[in-house]
Design a protein around this motif. Structure first.
Motif, PDB file in Angstrom:
ATOM      1  N   LEU A  67       9.778   6.470   9.478  1.00 13.93           N
ATOM      2  CA  LEU A  67       8.767   5.830  10.320  1.00 13.93           C
ATOM      3  C   LEU A  67       9.310   4.586  11.023  1.00 13.93           C
ATOM      4  CD1 LEU A  67       5.767   6.425   7.942  1.00 13.93           C
ATOM      5  CD2 LEU A  67       6.079   7.397  10.220  1.00 13.93           C
ATOM      6  N   ARG A  97       0.842  -1.204   0.000  1.00 15.64           N
ATOM      7  CA  ARG A  97       0.000   0.000   0.000  1.00 15.64           C
ATOM      8  C   ARG A  97       0.868   1.241   0.000  1.00 15.64           C
ATOM      9  NH1 ARG A  97       2.168   2.154   4.234  1.00 15.64           N
ATOM     10  NH2 ARG A  97       1.698   1.472   6.329  1.00 15.64           N
ATOM     11  N   ALA A 130       0.395   5.139   1.192  1.00 15.48           N
ATOM     12  CA  ALA A 130      -0.581   5.784   2.087  1.00 15.48           C
ATOM     13  C   ALA A 130      -0.245   7.245   2.346  1.00 15.48           C
ATOM     14  CB  ALA A 130      -0.640   5.005   3.401  1.00 15.48           C
ATOM     15  N   PRO A 131      -0.396   8.102   1.355  1.00 16.52           N
ATOM     16  CA  PRO A 131      -0.056   9.507   1.573  1.00 16.52           C
ATOM     17  C   PRO A 131      -1.072  10.233   2.456  1.00 16.52           C
ATOM     18  CG  PRO A 131      -1.050   9.250  -0.590  1.00 16.52           C
ATOM     19  CD  PRO A 131      -0.923   7.862  -0.006  1.00 16.52           C
ATOM     20  N   THR A 132      -0.617  11.310   3.043  1.00 18.97           N
ATOM     21  CA  THR A 132      -1.496  12.210   3.793  1.00 18.97           C
ATOM     22  C   THR A 132      -1.802  13.385   2.866  1.00 18.97           C
ATOM     23  OG1 THR A 132      -0.385  11.547   5.822  1.00 18.97           O
ATOM     24  CG2 THR A 132      -1.651  13.603   5.912  1.00 18.97           C
ATOM     25  N   GLU A 168      -4.552   8.961   4.084  1.00 16.88           N
ATOM     26  CA  GLU A 168      -4.483   9.139   5.533  1.00 16.88           C
ATOM     27  C   GLU A 168      -4.924  10.569   5.844  1.00 16.88           C
ATOM     28  OE1 GLU A 168      -0.882   7.266   7.113  1.00 16.88           O
ATOM     29  OE2 GLU A 168      -1.966   5.400   6.723  1.00 16.88           O
ATOM     30  N   TYR A 222      -2.517   8.784  13.983  1.00 13.93           N
ATOM     31  CA  TYR A 222      -1.857   7.972  12.944  1.00 13.93           C
ATOM     32  C   TYR A 222      -1.537   6.561  13.449  1.00 13.93           C
ATOM     33  CZ  TYR A 222       2.159   6.046  10.498  1.00 13.93           C
ATOM     34  OH  TYR A 222       3.022   5.194   9.871  1.00 13.93           O
ATOM     35  N   VAL A 237      -3.096   3.416  11.538  1.00 12.62           N
ATOM     36  CA  VAL A 237      -2.265   2.655  10.599  1.00 12.62           C
ATOM     37  C   VAL A 237      -2.281   1.158  10.922  1.00 12.62           C
ATOM     38  CG1 VAL A 237      -0.001   2.875  11.738  1.00 12.62           C
ATOM     39  CG2 VAL A 237      -0.109   2.771   9.275  1.00 12.62           C
ATOM     40  N   ARG A 261       7.473   1.722   3.548  1.00 10.51           N
ATOM     41  CA  ARG A 261       7.334   3.162   3.822  1.00 10.51           C
ATOM     42  C   ARG A 261       8.699   3.713   4.201  1.00 10.51           C
ATOM     43  NH1 ARG A 261       3.865   2.241   9.388  1.00 10.51           N
ATOM     44  NH2 ARG A 261       5.547   1.384  10.642  1.00 10.51           N
TER      45      ARG A 261
HETATM   46  N1  GLU Z   1       0.725   8.858   5.805  1.00 14.14           N
HETATM   47  C1  GLU Z   1       2.111   8.682   6.100  1.00 14.14           C
HETATM   48  C2  GLU Z   1       2.911   9.732   5.360  1.00 14.14           C
HETATM   49  O1  GLU Z   1       2.412  10.347   4.426  1.00 14.14           O
HETATM   50  C3  GLU Z   1       2.623   7.301   5.724  1.00 14.14           C
HETATM   51  C4  GLU Z   1       2.255   6.286   6.721  1.00 14.14           C
HETATM   52  C5  GLU Z   1       2.698   4.861   6.452  1.00 14.14           C
HETATM   53  O2  GLU Z   1       3.096   4.529   5.312  1.00 14.14           O
HETATM   54  O3  GLU Z   1       2.629   4.065   7.387  1.00 14.14           O
HETATM   55  O4  GLU Z   1       4.047   9.946   5.731  1.00 14.14           O
END
Ligand code: GLU
Length: 297
Positions: A220, A11, A13-15, A47, A198, A202, A216
């Motif tokens: 993180l 996946r 998963a952008p914000t 997200e 978050y 997540v 990712r």
């Molecule tokens: N939404 C997060 C971001 O844009 C990514 C979170 C993830 O991949 O766990 O940095």
């Protein structure tokens, strides 16, 4: 041929609180490359829990940028803002286990008390919570508190003594990484006015979407310690983790929306092609005269 159940699930998963930049492009491309290589599925998740900063226009722009890069995701997008009940169930579960407590402290109070106790900071740079409201255990109506915090000592006592995750980085060699959730202290897992933070969203989403490979950015990496603890407490499966390198800006810092990172749309307007971006990020052979120079961490 692998059956559906064995197909890996990736996946991106952008914000959607700004335009996508090269850091996003790298993450999306490396997820797509891996999904293709391993015959996996490729999901897109928005997200968008922070309703004050996330805008539908940014989501639309992100979808456009990703299509321009030549990426195809499964059509159904999960938007976190549409699933508050899923997160609520997780909070109820943690609450039933006695692992959350309401916190009424203002940020400035926490900073002062944390510094006075010499507690240091969590991996995100926030002062570690000194436990003021844990000691008080105030009974308050739902929603009155500024935050719900995790009672870390209790949570650790409920989890296996040693927690690990399967880390692959960008390669195929697996390494067992020891998690250090205590580094986060009594972190705020819910804030007033928001459906979830978050960290909770997540782990819930990765489980509900059947994500097998969470690929990712390395920024993180430390959060994964907390995610592993939450997965144990909520009895959720742990994906394989693949923390990838970060794209650095001209100053050698991680690209972020707030910093001076050029959005993809601007590069596009300046005549940079998707092929140039793929080449600059290492997903296609570099041309003799590259249009773009990029540094990775
Ligand atoms: N939404 C997060 C971001 O844009 C990514 C979170 C993830 O991949 O766990 O940095």
């Amino acid at each position: 041929m692998a059956n559906a159940q064995q197909r890996p699930v990736y996946r991106f998963a952008p914000t959607p609180n700004g335009r996508l930049h090269l850091g996003h492009a790298y993450s999306a491309l490396i997820n797509a490359q891996s999904a293709e290589r391993f015959g996996g599925r490729l999901l897109l998740r928005m997200e968008d829990l922070d309703r004050s900063r996330c805008k539908p226009a940014y989501e639309m722009a992100a979808i456009e940028d990703l299509a321009w890069l030549g990426l195809t995701f499964e059509p159904s997008i999960r938007r976190q803002s549409e699933h508050p009940a899923d997160y609520e169930a997780a909070y109820r579960d943690l609450e039933a286990q006695g692992l959350l407590y309401p916190c009424f402290c203002a940020k400035s109070e926490i900073e002062k008390a944390s510094a006075a106790a010499g507690l240091g900071h969590d991996p995100d740079g926030a002062p570690l919570y000194p436990g003021t409201c844990r000691a008080r255990r105030i009974e308050a109506p739902q929603g009155a508190a500024r935050a719900l915090r995790l009672d870390m000592a209790r949570a650790l006592a409920r989890a296996p003594r040693e927690l690990f995750w399967r880390e692959f980085g960008e390669g195929e060699r697996e390494r067992l990484q020891r998690a250090d959730p205590a580094a986060w202290g009594d972190i705020a897992l819910k804030r007033r006015g928001a459906a979830a933070t978050y960290h909770v969203a997540v782990v819930v989403d990765d489980a509900l979407q059947g994500v097998t490979d969470a690929m990712r950015g390395r920024d993180l990496f430390a959060a994964t310690s907390l995610h592993r603890l939450l997965q144990e407490l909520l009895k959720l499966p742990a994906p394989r983790y693949r923390h990838h390198r970060l794209v650095l800006d001209a100053k050698g810092e991680k690209m972020s929306k707030s910093a001076s990172s050029t959005p993809l749309v601007r590069l596009r307007q300046e005549g940079v092609s998707a092929a140039d971006i793929r080449a600059a990020l290492g997903f296609a052979p570099a041309p003799a005269q590259p249009r773009l120079a990029v540094r990775l961490s």
